[in-house]
Design a protein around this motif. Structure first.
Motif, PDB file in Angstrom:
ATOM      1  N   TYR A   3       6.667  -4.177 -10.108  1.00 28.25           N
ATOM      2  CA  TYR A   3       7.004  -3.194  -9.067  1.00 28.25           C
ATOM      3  C   TYR A   3       6.849  -1.780  -9.598  1.00 28.25           C
ATOM      4  CZ  TYR A   3       9.654  -0.662  -5.519  1.00 28.25           C
ATOM      5  OH  TYR A   3      10.020   0.220  -4.546  1.00 28.25           O
ATOM      6  N   LEU A   4       7.357  -1.514 -10.790  1.00 27.90           N
ATOM      7  CA  LEU A   4       7.243  -0.189 -11.378  1.00 27.90           C
ATOM      8  C   LEU A   4       5.790   0.160 -11.694  1.00 27.90           C
ATOM      9  CD1 LEU A   4      10.347  -0.303 -13.751  1.00 27.90           C
ATOM     10  CD2 LEU A   4      10.129   1.006 -11.618  1.00 27.90           C
ATOM     11  N   ALA A   5       5.037  -0.828 -12.151  1.00 22.02           N
ATOM     12  CA  ALA A   5       3.613  -0.586 -12.433  1.00 22.02           C
ATOM     13  C   ALA A   5       2.874  -0.204 -11.152  1.00 22.02           C
ATOM     14  CB  ALA A   5       2.989  -1.821 -13.069  1.00 22.02           C
ATOM     15  N   SER A   6       3.225  -0.854 -10.033  1.00 21.25           N
ATOM     16  CA  SER A   6       2.571  -0.534  -8.761  1.00 21.25           C
ATOM     17  C   SER A   6       2.894   0.885  -8.315  1.00 21.25           C
ATOM     18  CB  SER A   6       2.987  -1.529  -7.676  1.00 21.25           C
ATOM     19  OG  SER A   6       4.320  -1.306  -7.237  1.00 21.25           O
ATOM     20  N   GLN A   7       4.004   1.445  -8.805  1.00 22.00           N
ATOM     21  CA  GLN A   7       4.387   2.818  -8.471  1.00 22.00           C
ATOM     22  C   GLN A   7       3.781   3.846  -9.424  1.00 22.00           C
ATOM     23  OE1 GLN A   7       8.286   3.942  -7.497  1.00 22.00           O
ATOM     24  NE2 GLN A   7       8.551   2.398  -5.941  1.00 22.00           N
ATOM     25  N   GLY A   8       3.029   3.382 -10.386  1.00 26.03           N
ATOM     26  CA  GLY A   8       2.371   4.307 -11.296  1.00 26.03           C
ATOM     27  C   GLY A   8       3.020   4.475 -12.644  1.00 26.03           C
ATOM     28  N   ASP A  47       0.827  -1.206   0.000  1.00 21.82           N
ATOM     29  CA  ASP A  47       0.000   0.000   0.000  1.00 21.82           C
ATOM     30  C   ASP A  47       0.861   1.256   0.000  1.00 21.82           C
ATOM     31  OD1 ASP A  47      -2.260  -1.531  -0.026  1.00 21.82           O
ATOM     32  OD2 ASP A  47      -2.809  -1.196   2.073  1.00 21.82           O
ATOM     33  N   ARG A  48       1.979   1.214   0.761  1.00 18.61           N
ATOM     34  CA  ARG A  48       2.855   2.385   0.820  1.00 18.61           C
ATOM     35  C   ARG A  48       3.527   2.622  -0.528  1.00 18.61           C
ATOM     36  NH1 ARG A  48       5.903   5.362   5.145  1.00 18.61           N
ATOM     37  NH2 ARG A  48       4.599   4.227   6.622  1.00 18.61           N
ATOM     38  N   VAL A  49       3.949   1.542  -1.197  1.00 17.68           N
ATOM     39  CA  VAL A  49       4.583   1.673  -2.512  1.00 17.68           C
ATOM     40  C   VAL A  49       3.623   2.346  -3.494  1.00 17.68           C
ATOM     41  CG1 VAL A  49       5.383   0.360  -4.517  1.00 17.68           C
ATOM     42  CG2 VAL A  49       6.219  -0.234  -2.239  1.00 17.68           C
ATOM     43  N   VAL A  50       2.354   1.914  -3.442  1.00 16.68           N
ATOM     44  CA  VAL A  50       1.352   2.503  -4.334  1.00 16.68           C
ATOM     45  C   VAL A  50       1.098   3.966  -3.970  1.00 16.68           C
ATOM     46  CG1 VAL A  50      -1.070   2.410  -5.041  1.00 16.68           C
ATOM     47  CG2 VAL A  50       0.248   0.288  -4.831  1.00 16.68           C
ATOM     48  N   ALA A  51       0.921   4.223  -2.656  1.00 19.02           N
ATOM     49  CA  ALA A  51       0.586   5.572  -2.211  1.00 19.02           C
ATOM     50  C   ALA A  51       1.705   6.566  -2.451  1.00 19.02           C
ATOM     51  CB  ALA A  51       0.225   5.546  -0.722  1.00 19.02           C
TER      52      ALA A  51
END
Length: 369
Positions: A116-121, A87-91
């Motif tokens: 991982y990069l996709a989860s970061q936007g 959740d923190r990675v996404v937020a």
């Protein structure tokens, strides 16, 4: 109650337990949101100790084995931390809709980075002749692309990565570029070519496998090749995780990796090879094994299941690899001679020296960021 009725009761209890686990993880995610808002760390070791101590105490009161209670709570804590970290990675993601290209993104570590990069936007593209996850647009050959991505990750095998980096230098893309190779000296020429062409380049080594979900306790190594802002930006990609970020020079990296990976791999391959050539069947040995044998066998079995081509590359392509293999060979020879000559004093001294090394090892790495 009949046996079937008791089994039905167990099934109902299992379902209740799983429902409670889901509720616990949901509550942990809410706590994680409060931690983010307050600027607090995801992990709280004191709180974890209190939870485990409480579980052991409660277990004693209700007639449950305290060790079982502790094992269950540690697993639940790990699951909760994984959920909070995700959740923190996404937020706190660094992507903001920017684009990323993962060359070799159908491989296991390439796919990890793509996700991982996709989860970061990031909007992630994959270039790989092998079909992978349908979640990402895929091109067979990265050379067909414009290379206008904000971020380019080279996640190919080492031999291919060296050539890819040199070809990228000829194209001079504007985006930030980094590899994730297990060794860096074989990539020295390509990394230097990118720097000389004015590209924003750095080098990364994730010290974990593609099945890793929680980064707490894991290390990510960063090798600055002379473009400081590029290294800082890639380090920042892991700000929202609990990974231990470590920065080191290219030569220091490979010299230490010769022991951290090369020596440990060789030792476990030698262990399995010795057992295999002994003529003793593995199932028979496991049935009568000791605690030490069980632990060593599990590690060696895991190593033997890994990619043999990659493991050979780690041994063969490291400029510092011979040093670690010679140290292993010398150690085995020393032990053999001491045992054959009945030199108990030297054997004891060897073990005592090892004990002193383990407990008195000085810090070798500099924390990053």
């Amino acid at each position: 109650m009949s046996k079937e009725e008791l089994r039905d009761k167990l099934t109902r209890l299992d379902r209740q337990i799983l429902n409670l686990v889901a509720q616990r993880i949901s509550a942990a995610k809410e706590i994680g949101a409060f931690k983010r808002a307050a600027g607090e760390s995801t992990r709280d070791f004191r709180r974890e100790k209190d939870v485990i101590d409480g579980a052991r105490s409660t277990a004693g009161e209700i007639g449950l084995e305290p060790d079982l209670a502790e094992s269950l709570l540690r697993l639940l804590i790990r699951s909760s931390l994984t959920a909070q970290e995700r959740d923190r990675v996404v937020a706190e993601g660094k992507g903001d809709g920017r684009s990323a290209l993962v060359i070799g993104g159908s491989g296991r570590m390439g796919l990890w980075f793509a996700r991982y990069l996709a989860s970061q936007g990031f909007q992630v593209d994959v270039a790989d002749p092998v079909e992978g996850s349908a979640a990402f647009p895929r091109w067979n050959d990265w050379r067909e692309l414009e290379l206008d991505h904000d971020l380019i990750v080279v996640a190919t095998p080492l031999r291919i990565a060296a050539a890819v980096l040199e070809e990228l230098a000829e194209r001079k893309p504007n985006g930030l570029i980094f590899d994730i190779g297990s060794l860096k000296t074989p990539l020295r020429k390509g990394l230097a070519a990118l720097k000389d062409q004015g590209c924003r380049v750095t080098s990364v080594h994730p010290m974990f496998g593609p099945d890793t979900q929680l980064l707490s306790g894991r290390h990510v190594l960063f090798v600055d090749v002379g473009v400081r802002d590029a290294t800082d930006e890639v380090i920042a990609l892991f700000d929202s995780t609990m990974a231990q970020r470590v920065e080191m020079s290219l030569d220091d990296h490979d010299r230490m990796i010769a022991y951290v990976l090369g020596l440990s791999h060789a030792l476990n391959i030698a262990f399995i090879t010795a057992l295999n050539s002994s003529g003793e069947a593995a199932p028979a040995l496991v049935k009568m094994s000791s605690t030490t044998f069980d632990a060593q066998f599990r590690i060696a079995a895991a190593v033997s299941a890994e990619n043999p081509q990659l493991y050979f590359e780690i041994q063969r392509l490291n400029e510092y690899g011979d040093e670690a293999l010679e140290a292993l060979n010398k150690a085995v020879t020393t032990i053999t001679e001491q045992v054959r000559h009945g030199d108990e004093q030297a054997f004891v001294a060897l073990m005592e020296a090892g004990r002193a090394y383990v407990h008195g090892r000085p810090p070798l790495l500099k924390a990053a960021g």
